[in-house]
Scaffold this motif. Structure first.
Motif, mmCIF file in Angstrom:
data_model
loop_
_atom_site.group_PDB
_atom_site.id
_atom_site.type_symbol
_atom_site.label_atom_id
_atom_site.label_comp_id
_atom_site.label_asym_id
_atom_site.label_seq_id
_atom_site.Cartn_x
_atom_site.Cartn_y
_atom_site.Cartn_z
ATOM 1 N N TRP A 282 4.535 -2.284 14.009
ATOM 2 C CA TRP A 282 3.578 -2.901 13.078
ATOM 3 C C TRP A 282 4.058 -4.248 12.571
ATOM 4 O O TRP A 282 3.279 -5.140 12.284
ATOM 5 C CB TRP A 282 3.238 -1.954 11.913
ATOM 6 C CG TRP A 282 4.401 -1.305 11.205
ATOM 7 C CD1 TRP A 282 4.886 -0.056 11.413
ATOM 8 C CD2 TRP A 282 5.234 -1.875 10.174
ATOM 9 N NE1 TRP A 282 5.955 0.201 10.591
ATOM 10 C CE2 TRP A 282 6.185 -0.895 9.814
ATOM 11 C CE3 TRP A 282 5.266 -3.098 9.519
ATOM 12 C CZ2 TRP A 282 7.168 -1.105 8.832
ATOM 13 C CZ3 TRP A 282 6.237 -3.314 8.538
ATOM 14 C CH2 TRP A 282 7.172 -2.330 8.214
ATOM 15 N N LYS B 225 0.845 -1.185 0.000
ATOM 16 C CA LYS B 225 0.000 0.000 0.000
ATOM 17 C C LYS B 225 0.881 1.235 0.000
ATOM 18 O O LYS B 225 1.972 1.193 0.562
ATOM 19 C CB LYS B 225 -0.984 0.038 1.183
ATOM 20 C CG LYS B 225 -0.469 -0.413 2.541
ATOM 21 C CD LYS B 225 0.497 0.386 3.331
ATOM 22 C CE LYS B 225 0.358 1.804 3.672
ATOM 23 N NZ LYS B 225 1.373 2.263 4.663
ATOM 24 N N HIS C 230 -5.218 1.592 5.848
ATOM 25 C CA HIS C 230 -5.513 0.213 6.269
ATOM 26 C C HIS C 230 -6.971 0.090 6.745
ATOM 27 O O HIS C 230 -7.651 -0.878 6.410
ATOM 28 C CB HIS C 230 -4.576 -0.204 7.408
ATOM 29 C CG HIS C 230 -3.175 -0.479 6.969
ATOM 30 N ND1 HIS C 230 -2.848 -1.510 6.120
ATOM 31 C CD2 HIS C 230 -2.000 0.138 7.266
ATOM 32 C CE1 HIS C 230 -1.529 -1.523 5.925
ATOM 33 N NE2 HIS C 230 -0.992 -0.524 6.596
ATOM 34 N N ASP D 69 -1.030 7.080 4.400
ATOM 35 C CA ASP D 69 -0.011 6.129 4.843
ATOM 36 C C ASP D 69 -0.547 5.219 5.962
ATOM 37 O O ASP D 69 -0.211 4.051 6.030
ATOM 38 C CB ASP D 69 1.209 6.905 5.364
ATOM 39 C CG ASP D 69 2.428 6.018 5.534
ATOM 40 O OD1 ASP D 69 2.771 5.313 4.580
ATOM 41 O OD2 ASP D 69 3.008 6.008 6.638
ATOM 42 N N THR D 70 -1.389 5.783 6.823
ATOM 43 C CA THR D 70 -1.791 5.071 8.037
ATOM 44 C C THR D 70 -3.238 4.582 7.957
ATOM 45 O O THR D 70 -3.516 3.387 7.951
ATOM 46 C CB THR D 70 -1.550 6.000 9.254
ATOM 47 O OG1 THR D 70 -0.138 6.252 9.342
ATOM 48 C CG2 THR D 70 -2.030 5.369 10.544
ATOM 49 N N TYR E 61 1.882 0.326 19.814
ATOM 50 C CA TYR E 61 1.210 0.191 18.506
ATOM 51 C C TYR E 61 -0.097 -0.520 18.792
ATOM 52 O O TYR E 61 -0.113 -1.690 19.161
ATOM 53 C CB TYR E 61 2.078 -0.633 17.544
ATOM 54 C CG TYR E 61 1.487 -0.704 16.151
ATOM 55 C CD1 TYR E 61 1.646 0.363 15.273
ATOM 56 C CD2 TYR E 61 0.760 -1.800 15.730
ATOM 57 C CE1 TYR E 61 1.087 0.329 13.996
ATOM 58 C CE2 TYR E 61 0.204 -1.848 14.460
ATOM 59 C CZ TYR E 61 0.377 -0.778 13.600
ATOM 60 O OH TYR E 61 -0.180 -0.806 12.337
ATOM 61 N N ASN F 122 -0.017 4.690 16.525
ATOM 62 C CA ASN F 122 1.416 4.382 16.398
ATOM 63 C C ASN F 122 2.132 5.061 17.559
ATOM 64 O O ASN F 122 1.752 6.176 17.946
ATOM 65 C CB ASN F 122 2.012 4.958 15.109
ATOM 66 C CG ASN F 122 1.541 4.264 13.821
ATOM 67 O OD1 ASN F 122 2.251 4.256 12.821
ATOM 68 N ND2 ASN F 122 0.360 3.705 13.836
ATOM 69 N N HIS G 288 -6.353 3.683 15.326
ATOM 70 C CA HIS G 288 -5.070 3.282 14.740
ATOM 71 C C HIS G 288 -4.015 4.141 15.419
ATOM 72 O O HIS G 288 -3.908 5.333 15.142
ATOM 73 C CB HIS G 288 -5.104 3.530 13.226
ATOM 74 C CG HIS G 288 -3.930 2.983 12.481
ATOM 75 N ND1 HIS G 288 -4.024 2.528 11.184
ATOM 76 C CD2 HIS G 288 -2.626 2.812 12.824
ATOM 77 C CE1 HIS G 288 -2.834 2.106 10.770
ATOM 78 N NE2 HIS G 288 -1.974 2.288 11.751
ATOM 79 N N TYR H 171 6.854 13.012 8.667
ATOM 80 C CA TYR H 171 5.449 12.568 8.580
ATOM 81 C C TYR H 171 4.554 13.776 8.837
ATOM 82 O O TYR H 171 4.638 14.416 9.881
ATOM 83 C CB TYR H 171 5.239 11.478 9.632
ATOM 84 C CG TYR H 171 3.898 10.767 9.602
ATOM 85 C CD1 TYR H 171 3.794 9.449 9.158
ATOM 86 C CD2 TYR H 171 2.742 11.392 10.059
ATOM 87 C CE1 TYR H 171 2.579 8.786 9.168
ATOM 88 C CE2 TYR H 171 1.533 10.732 10.069
ATOM 89 C CZ TYR H 171 1.457 9.428 9.621
ATOM 90 O OH TYR H 171 0.243 8.768 9.637
ATOM 91 N N MET I 96 -2.815 -6.284 4.321
ATOM 92 C CA MET I 96 -2.650 -7.575 5.008
ATOM 93 C C MET I 96 -3.685 -7.830 6.083
ATOM 94 O O MET I 96 -3.864 -8.970 6.520
ATOM 95 C CB MET I 96 -1.230 -7.661 5.598
ATOM 96 C CG MET I 96 -0.997 -6.825 6.837
ATOM 97 S SD MET I 96 -1.101 -5.049 6.478
ATOM 98 C CE MET I 96 -0.859 -4.360 8.094
HETATM 99 C C1 ISE Z 1 3.099 2.118 7.938
HETATM 100 O O1 ISE Z 1 3.484 2.397 6.611
HETATM 101 C C2 ISE Z 1 2.116 1.008 7.956
HETATM 102 O O2 ISE Z 1 1.598 0.564 6.981
HETATM 103 C C3 ISE Z 1 1.654 0.657 9.314
HETATM 104 O O3 ISE Z 1 0.791 -0.448 9.280
HETATM 105 C C4 ISE Z 1 0.949 1.864 9.885
HETATM 106 O O4 ISE Z 1 0.528 1.581 11.208
HETATM 107 C C5 ISE Z 1 1.882 3.059 9.918
HETATM 108 O O5 ISE Z 1 1.184 4.193 10.403
HETATM 109 C C6 ISE Z 1 2.415 3.353 8.524
HETATM 110 O O6 ISE Z 1 3.328 4.424 8.585
#
Ligand code: ISE
Ligand code: NAI
Length: 336
Positions: free
Chosen positions: A271, A97, A175, A171-172, A234, A156, A154, A163, A126
């Motif tokens: 992650w 992604k 998902h 990016d986050t 996380y 982190n 979500h 960022y 995933m």
């Molecule tokens: C990272 O690229 C991911 O895909 C992680 O799953 C996500 O939690 C993170 O924030 C992203 O930077």
């Protein structure tokens, strides 16, 4: 058959996927590596793929007759060019992604795959392979009645200095954008974003945390908290409120301790560990389909829809709380 795989982009996740293909999974071997930073490809070869050839460019790797299938794990902005080249070569492609960083880019990939006439692309969403999400989906489909609301988070522990606010979406949260569509079997119609005061660990170009509110075509309202400097771990949470009951995503297994007059259990911080098993299952699925010359799992269409939704969420970040509509084109029959 052993699927001969080439990896473009040998940073954190490219190396980890090379490791799992050569050391954990069956039916494939890493035979080729490429990275704009050659030293990175050399380090990956030394650690995980001693027999791999290093190619100067991703395009040369894609065109090599010794490569049957390609993993694209370079920076997001470079994915589109490589995925289009892999489709043009008629080879199966696993793309991390995001599939593309714009909706237009996602459309170009969908159009190319439809013109090819057969699925070749799997996107690295995933979570669809995570045992916890699969159990949650079973509960949503058969136990708690029709979904009404979803509360998700979500978090982190920290993100790098570069960022910035839109990355919280593409990016986050991308998902959640994918996995919640799959979980609810639904599509989004609008997005709104609310910002509480920023945490003291944030900075001028990152408003953190934030809450994204998505509405679906079936009328479900979803709130997703994104907190990328939460410090404590996380942590991925998801609760679905249905007509008859509530289903929660299970936390990862952790030993529960009674120690020093406290009840404690560990929270993961990375992650890579949180979704370790899901990455294994998604890539085995890719290998199995690639051996038949095709792809399964999250498709280019899913990557394209995620890009359209991400664009709407980023527009919503800039719209002071106003709702932004999400309009999807018709889905080509290749993805039915
Ligand atoms: C990272 O690229 C991911 O895909 C992680 O799953 C996500 O939690 C993170 O924030 C992203 O930077
Ligand atoms: P990274 O920065 O550690 O690695 C990226 C690598 O790609 C670097 O070695 C860089 O030199 C190389 N690269 C950049 N442009 C290139 C180009 N044009 N051609 C060839 N190589 C190039 O980044 P990371 O964390 O490995 O992320 C890579 C991708 O994987 C991103 O799209 C990211 O969103 C995704 N990702 C997915 C995760 C998931 O949970 N599914 C987790 C982490 C990352």
């Amino acid at each position: 058959m052993t699927v001969r795989i080439g990896v473009i982009g040998t940073g954190a996740i490219g190396r980890d996927h090379a490791r799992r293909i050569n050391q954990v999974l069956g039916g494939a071997k890493i035979v080729a590596l490429s990275d704009v930073n050659r030293a990175s490809a050399e380090a990956a070869r030394k650690d995980f793929a001693p027999d791999a050839m290093i190619f100067e460019t991703g395009e040369a790797l894609i065109d090599s007759p010794g490569v049957d299938a390609v993993l694209v794990t370079s920076w997001g902005a470079t994915h589109e060019q490589y995925v289009l080249a892999v489709i043009a070569a008629g080879k199966p492609c696993f793309c991390e992604k995001p599939l593309a960083t714009t909706a237009e880019g996602g459309k170009r990939i969908v159009d190319a795959e439809v013109a090819h006439g057969k699925r070749l692309v799997q996107v690295g969403f995933m979570r669809r392979y995570d045992a916890g999400y699969i159990a949650l989906k079973q509960a949503v489909d058969s136990k708690i009645g029709a979904p009404i609301m979803v509360h998700a988070a979500h978090r982190n522990p920290a993100v790098p200095e570069q960022y910035v606010t839109p990355m919280a979406i593409h990016d986050t949260m991308i998902h959640e954008i994918d996995v919640l569509r799959w979980l609810l079997d639904d599509d989004y119609v609008s997005a709104r974003v609310l910002f509480p005061r920023s945490s003291t660990r944030s900075h001028a170009r990152l408003r953190d945390p934030q809450i994204v509110i998505l509405e679906t075509a079936k009328g479900t309202i979803i709130d997703v908290e994104i907190f990328v400097n939460c410090h404590y771990g996380y942590d991925i949470q998801c609760q679905v409120v249905g007509e008859d009951g509530i289903a929660n995503l299970p936390d990862p297994m952790a030993i529960s301790l009674r120690l020093d007059a406290k009840k404690q259990s560990e929270i993961l911080t990375d992650w890579k560990d949180r979704f370790l098993a899901s990455y294994d299952v998604e890539l085995q699925d890719f290998i199995n389909a690639a051996a038949k010359g095709t792809a399964s799992g999250p498709s280019s269409w899913d990557g394209y829809v995620a890009a359209i939704t991400s664009d709407a969420c980023v527009a919503a970040q800039e719209s002071e709380g106003a709702a932004i509509s999400i309009n999807l084109p018709d889905r080509p029959s290749l993805y039915n």
